[in-house]
Design a protein around this motif. Structure first.
Motif, PDB file in Angstrom:
ATOM      1  N   PHE A 191       0.905  -1.187   0.020  1.00 42.05           N
ATOM      2  CA  PHE A 191      -0.028   0.023  -0.049  1.00 42.05           C
ATOM      3  C   PHE A 191       1.034   1.135   0.128  1.00 42.05           C
TER       4      PHE A 191
ATOM      5  N   LEU B 195       1.342   5.409   0.352  1.00 38.53           N
ATOM      6  CA  LEU B 195       0.599   6.740   0.448  1.00 38.53           C
ATOM      7  C   LEU B 195       1.523   7.660  -0.257  1.00 38.53           C
TER       8      LEU B 195
ATOM      9  N   GLU C 228      -3.432   7.307  -2.374  1.00 36.09           N
ATOM     10  CA  GLU C 228      -3.368   5.932  -1.897  1.00 36.09           C
ATOM     11  C   GLU C 228      -3.411   4.997  -3.041  1.00 36.09           C
ATOM     12  N   GLU C 229      -2.830   3.811  -2.971  1.00 34.95           N
ATOM     13  CA  GLU C 229      -2.720   2.994  -4.047  1.00 34.95           C
ATOM     14  C   GLU C 229      -2.170   1.748  -3.865  1.00 34.95           C
ATOM     15  N   TYR C 230      -2.622   0.639  -4.252  1.00 37.84           N
ATOM     16  CA  TYR C 230      -2.351  -0.824  -3.892  1.00 37.84           C
ATOM     17  C   TYR C 230      -1.336  -1.330  -5.214  1.00 37.84           C
TER      18      TYR C 230
ATOM     19  N   THR D 136      -9.130   1.726   6.360  1.00 37.62           N
ATOM     20  CA  THR D 136      -7.984   2.091   5.516  1.00 37.62           C
ATOM     21  C   THR D 136      -6.575   1.595   6.035  1.00 37.62           C
TER      22      THR D 136
ATOM     23  N   ASN E  68      -9.300  -0.755  -0.209  1.00 36.94           N
ATOM     24  CA  ASN E  68     -10.079   0.297  -0.798  1.00 36.94           C
ATOM     25  C   ASN E  68     -11.349   0.195  -0.693  1.00 36.94           C
TER      26      ASN E  68
END
Length: 187
Positions: free
Chosen positions: A102, A104, A113-115, A138, A162
């Motif tokens: 994950f 930030l 924010e992304e995976y 989150t 998410n």
């Protein structure tokens, strides 16, 4: 996913670097401490000065994507790194191996924010003897709860992905044979 384990170790080293003042400042502002939690910093340069085989492995994992950015040397292939200039949190599988990140990305005008992918659980699969499970919306909420030190013995927390409960979350919950209560934290 051995490569993600190795890479995360370099991100953990990165957050401890004297040059990582901005990531440390951001963490302080949101109340998280990298000394207490597994948090790394991806400067976006982990692939610099590495051979093509190294880059190919991380491209296959989604950590690198070919870019059309200009480079000084026409023989070089430019890449964009996942989570570039971002705080990195590891997600793990049942065997506690890192299978996802994950990120930030805090330096953007609006933090993003992304995976990396849809695998794993943050921070870890709960112990099978867990009686009370908190489900945080989150990764940041989850990390905040862990750092608050309010969790008692036989309590655990996991973060949604998410905002979604994925099959691995359900699998982890079903494995909790002494579970008495699930508390869903809402924003």
């Amino acid at each position: 996913m051995e490569n993600l384990e190795m890479l995360f170790q370099s991100f953990e080293t990165g957050i401890r670097s004297a040059k990582a003042t901005k990531p440390k400042e951001y963490l302080k502002n949101i109340g998280l401490d990298y000394a207490e939690l597994r948090i790394g910093f991806n400067s976006g340069q982990f692939h610099h000065n590495r051979d093509q085989e190294f880059k190919d492995r991380f491209e296959a994992l989604g950590m690198l994507k070919k870019s059309d950015a200009g480079v000084r040397d026409d023989t070089m292939t430019p890449y964009t790194a996942f989570g570039r200039y971002g705080l990195i949190f590891p997600l793990v599988d049942k065997e506690n191996r890192i299978v996802n990140y994950f990120a930030l990305r805090f330096k953007l005008e609006t933090p993003k924010e992304e995976y990396l992918n849809s695998e794993g659980i943050y921070p870890t699969y709960p112990n099978t003897l867990t009686k009370r499970l908190y489900i945080a919306p989150t990764v940041i909420d989850c990390a905040s709860l862990m750092q608050s030190k309010t969790l008692e013995n036989r309590e655990a927390v996991i973060a949604l992905h998410n905002g979604e409960l994925l099959p691995q979350h359900l699998e982890a919950i079903k494995a909790l044979h002494e579970l008495e209560e699930i508390i869903i934290i809402k924003r």
